[in-house]
Design an enzyme around this catalytic site. Structure first.
Site, mmCIF file in Angstrom:
data_model
loop_
_atom_site.group_PDB
_atom_site.id
_atom_site.type_symbol
_atom_site.label_atom_id
_atom_site.label_comp_id
_atom_site.label_asym_id
_atom_site.label_seq_id
_atom_site.Cartn_x
_atom_site.Cartn_y
_atom_site.Cartn_z
ATOM 1 N N GLY A 96 0.830 -1.203 0.000
ATOM 2 C CA GLY A 96 0.000 0.000 0.000
ATOM 3 C C GLY A 96 0.862 1.250 0.000
ATOM 4 N N CYS A 97 0.257 2.355 -0.362
ATOM 5 C CA CYS A 97 1.010 3.611 -0.459
ATOM 6 C C CYS A 97 1.474 4.082 0.915
ATOM 7 C CB CYS A 97 0.166 4.683 -1.154
ATOM 8 S SG CYS A 97 -1.500 4.895 -0.477
ATOM 9 N N TYR A 98 0.546 4.194 1.855
ATOM 10 C CA TYR A 98 0.942 4.618 3.202
ATOM 11 C C TYR A 98 1.945 3.638 3.821
ATOM 12 C CZ TYR A 98 -2.973 8.038 3.462
ATOM 13 O OH TYR A 98 -3.831 9.100 3.283
ATOM 14 N N PRO A 99 1.684 2.314 3.732
ATOM 15 C CA PRO A 99 2.639 1.379 4.327
ATOM 16 C C PRO A 99 4.049 1.469 3.725
ATOM 17 C CG PRO A 99 0.523 0.297 4.034
ATOM 18 C CD PRO A 99 0.435 1.642 3.345
ATOM 19 N N THR A 100 4.153 1.826 2.445
ATOM 20 C CA THR A 100 5.479 1.975 1.857
ATOM 21 C C THR A 100 6.254 3.089 2.553
ATOM 22 O OG1 THR A 100 4.769 1.145 -0.296
ATOM 23 C CG2 THR A 100 6.706 2.573 -0.285
#
Lengths: 351, 351, 351, 351
Positions: A154-158
């Protein structure tokens, strides 16, 4: 693995969304790949430029089709940009010769119970879930090399895990006391028409959303739990920004006894010393989303807090690129044995 | 105090900045005030609309003058919008019949040593500092009524203290573990030309600035220290947003043992039950800066965190209005015995 | 007409759109009006602040209802913010004691054939069409005083006609050669979710739309034809801007033989000398939409062209305020014999 | 011309502005060029990433130096991004072995009297002016191949001339009656701090500037005069937009007797049939600046006007790329015999 001179034939499922368009933007310049199939079930039959007019100049892009129309014989690699939940069944039905890179959340959470809890339904392909490799390239490169089914992060998790995993793993940051204040551009909300993402509702203001209930929290917790060997629960509070691209995460952490900000920064510098796409900024330079816009780059830095024993970790990415389609192509490059930076080594677009 | 039917004659010093323009916007419709003097030393001699063309329609605004030109006999109330440090000397030189509302930081910090530490120089009017009343209206109304010199609160401190002071005072939030992630529009950076605030440097992105070193931190700490009776040090991290107006503060707090989110919200609801300009939002409604834009309103709410024992407090204001000029007029109204909402009871401008 | 001390009881039909919210913003401070009814058929039963959270602070606003629920006995004045075509039938069914201000296009075009051609269907209330008064206040004030059914002008036509009608009437501008390049903020496109008005589709770019086919062209042509006594066809090309509010119209005109730019400007200055809401800017000051934002003001100016015999007329308004709800309240004030500027004499919000 | 395998050694003079940064963005991926020198006289001694932090990841960029420090022996090609007027003297002093691509206006106007009139001073290198080749690649490719000193076209003139020159040359559009309404992003105003380009002065609004007096008018007129063989005077009215990149020009033209919109479109389609960077959009698709953002592409189209005998030509480019640095690299490629699209064949960045 690919025959000399031949190109990887690519299919993009769900190409009519922003991550689909970003994949096309990148793959158009990939010397070892060609876009063979673009699906978009509600827009099947339309030219791709009628859906994304920025590609009016691009000759030879396939017309949008329905994914049911294909037998996948002439395809080598599938990027799946479909919504979570629908994705599982479609990927399960794909033939085994395909390498699959899934940009949805369906194969990111290793624990299917956690998936069911956060995504509102039983996982319908648990056997595939076991096979899936989580594709945070800089931290899982070896596993990715052999992957057939890749779960693109995911974008945030990256943006959270790239700095926090090394710090938690090194024991410098206490996993019990992590607060992630995240700010994202509106492409993260997708292209489906919703009142909440109209220009006039997003421009010239900011607000939090999904407070204490955003689905990317368990994905980040999974990564940190693996890094420190115990269950982590953290605060993750996303905000919607009046900008199209970019994620900034300001992470408030407590240092382990004896740990220092300088030590934390050194751990990140060493971790990413050889990584082209991750830059630990010099001095007190602050990461800015606009400085990674349109690129696969990650900028991060660590700052001392005035509160004793605390530090501030800041990370910026482009949510559509490193946070989605750029990282997906990076994963493809690794999976197919190509130079990892192929087609994604373009500079940020600033201003 | 004012003669029946007469109007308060107003001078605005440093009227060529954004807070000056916002004062003019508000005072143009004030039934009991008239703008008598506008100063702007570098633009003296110019019409006000040549500096702020939005006032081209307004007849009768005074031409910009130098503040040295005036003897202040025909003035009742001075709003001082000059930069900190220069302000002290100018206010010291003003005659005593004037009520003075200072929008700079010069009289906000009661401890002149703290002032010297954060603002880089000895305070040159410590005797006035003692006299100054800090004007967070909803919390200091009684003291404001008798004030001659009023220190108008900073924008960030307004949005932080209005929710946090009651919570800390009630013992529901631990003052040792407060993290304030603040996001501000670019008017907060002023109108002086700087590369860092050019459109192309601010648009379409976000970044933190003044990390662990912003001057509004000690102002917030002063308010919370008073509320709980012991010295408070906290994390305050501002971010610059691609919008003109608005401050959102997302505050991560630890609840005292036994305290609950519901209890915290109830304290705020009771504190502000009779306050026209402060609204504790119902349910899980999130405060958005765009919903208070152009107004003197404050929207706040409290949310449970997934992390046990923690809560999230969010507050939104318009930094130019409630965070500066609106609150300044609110203070004037209190100081002159007028209905407090006079001339500032306009609705937010959304979209 | 109204009993001493009593208030005009207002109903707003279709209050859940942006013009509805703008009416509420304005009428909340109107000393002689009270909002009695707010309808929104798909959101009936909801509080108004749940639809427009900026009004969370406003006590006493009526809950949204369906317009079919009302018998209108306790209402004096109806603002109709419904889409064109649906409006005709609803207004036809309203009782005659009501004064009606229609913000749709349904009663703007006097020729019902022109209406049918541009709006795709026969007019179903031609008898009301004859009764309707077109409400460009500064030019039609006398007729408005006696109106029962008022057609509130379109946003683009307001900004075009205010400068062009006096110039065409005075014979200084040739009606055969008028080009209007218009730029509008996104509120003009309404609040219904559409892909084309998502933040990411509007931000950071500009494009023309409705090229040579926008429905406001015949409305402008009607006004100019009346002014010069012969049929006018003109070029009108609107563009969608990455801003919420504001219309700028840059009008390229050919001067009549012997006419001068100075003469044209003088005609406008004389026409609007006593008008509070229309300002002909001094010198070469250019009208900017941001300088009228949030206000009922109109800024205009005339410039010489390098091409001999041509001139450039520029006009800026706030499309939601003077271009819709502000002008609607201005019309109401005139229709009810109130001071014309009541509740709309607020200053522009800049920045 | 270049030795096998060797790279063109590039110097960028005045690299600290936006066009300099855009050149670096492009040239970093150029396989046949290397950035050898970056000058910025006021920032000499600083690393390039300290001036443009988006390049923090780029290893090996030269430190900023003063241009006086160099003897240019190890340089093959100079891009000059200095302000007009200062440029002439500096280019005159460069050794003759250098190919020079000038992004300023100093060598664009062939008539030095016109230059003196519009740029406020005598031209000090008229002999170089004669040598200079105007680099609108798609229309002057042959001349560019042999150029040593290249005058890179202005941003507005690029978007105007690419559609208008073929139409005027073919006799389909009357050169006496051309109106160009142009809208530009704020990067066009440069990176020097000015009040007028602060975020808060540009955001959320639009205004015209340089009305009937912008310096790009004579440059466009020069191109059209050459195309039709007689002197052309036209209307050119630029507007400043709240966006960073992009120019949209809406051009209102009168068709020659017998000419049609279809015919005009066909002329453009034939002119640009083989051109990779120029796309005549299909059907009634409108050019949007966001659809060419960050790219070297040009999108154009022709529309019928409702006014008989008139047509509307619309053209969109990215002002920093095709309007400046992208076209400059395109010119370099042509001048050095490289494939023309090298390093500039990237897709637009949308959203």
């Amino acid at each position: 693995m690919m025959a000399e001179g031949s190109k990887i034939r690519i299919a993009i499922l769900g190409a009519s969304g922003y991550t689909g368009a970003e994949l096309v933007r990148i793959l158009l310049t990939h010397p070892s790949a060609e876009i063979a199939v673009l699906t978009g079930n509600t827009q099947a039959g339309q030219s791709f430029y009628s859906v994304f007019p920025q590609f009016a100049y691009a000759k030879g892009l396939p017309t949008l089709t329905k994914h049911e129309e294909h037998d996948w014989k002439d395809v080598d690699c599938v990027f799946c940009c479909l919504p979570h939940a629908t994705t599982q069944d479609i990927i399960k039905a794909l033939p085994q010769h395909l390498k699959v890179i899934d940009l949805s959340a369906d194969f990111r959470l290793k624990d299917v119970n956690t998936y069911a809890e956060w995504y509102g339904g039983e996982h319908r392909a648990p056997e595939l879930q076991k096979e899936a490799v989580y594709g945070l390239v800089e931290l899982h490169r070896d596993a990715i090399k052999g992957a057939r089914l890749l779960a693109n992060p995911g974008c945030y998790p990256t943006a959270a895990q790239l700095p926090l995993i090394p710090l938690v793993k090194a024991g410098l940051v206490l996993p019990e006391d992590i607060i992630i204040d995240a700010k994202s551009g509106a492409t993260g909300a997708g292209r489906a028409p919703k009142q909440g993402t109209l220009f006039c509702e997003i421009a010239d203001g900011i607000h939090a959303y999904g407070v204490a209930s955003h689905r990317h929290a368990p994905e980040i917790e999974q990564g940190l739990s693996e890094a420190c060997g115990r269950a982590v629960t953290l605060n993750f509070t996303p905000h919607l920004m009046p900008m199209s691209r970019g994620i900034l995460e300001t992470m408030y952490v407590r240092l382990a006894p004896g740990a220092t900000v300088e030590g934390a920064k050194k751990v990140l510098e060493e971790q990413y010393a050889g990584e082209h796409f991750v830059t630990v900024l010099p001095g007190k330079e602050v990461p800015q989303t606009r400085h990674v816009r349109g690129s696969n780059h990650v900028f991060m830095n660590v700052f001392a807090d005035r509160v004793a024993g605390r530090a501030i970790v800041i990370c910026a990415i482009d949510n559509l690129c490193k946070g989605a389609s750029g990282q997906a192509v990076q994963n493809m490059n690794v999976m197919f044995g190509l130079p990892e930076h192929t087609a994604i080594d373009f500079a940020p677009v600033f201003p």
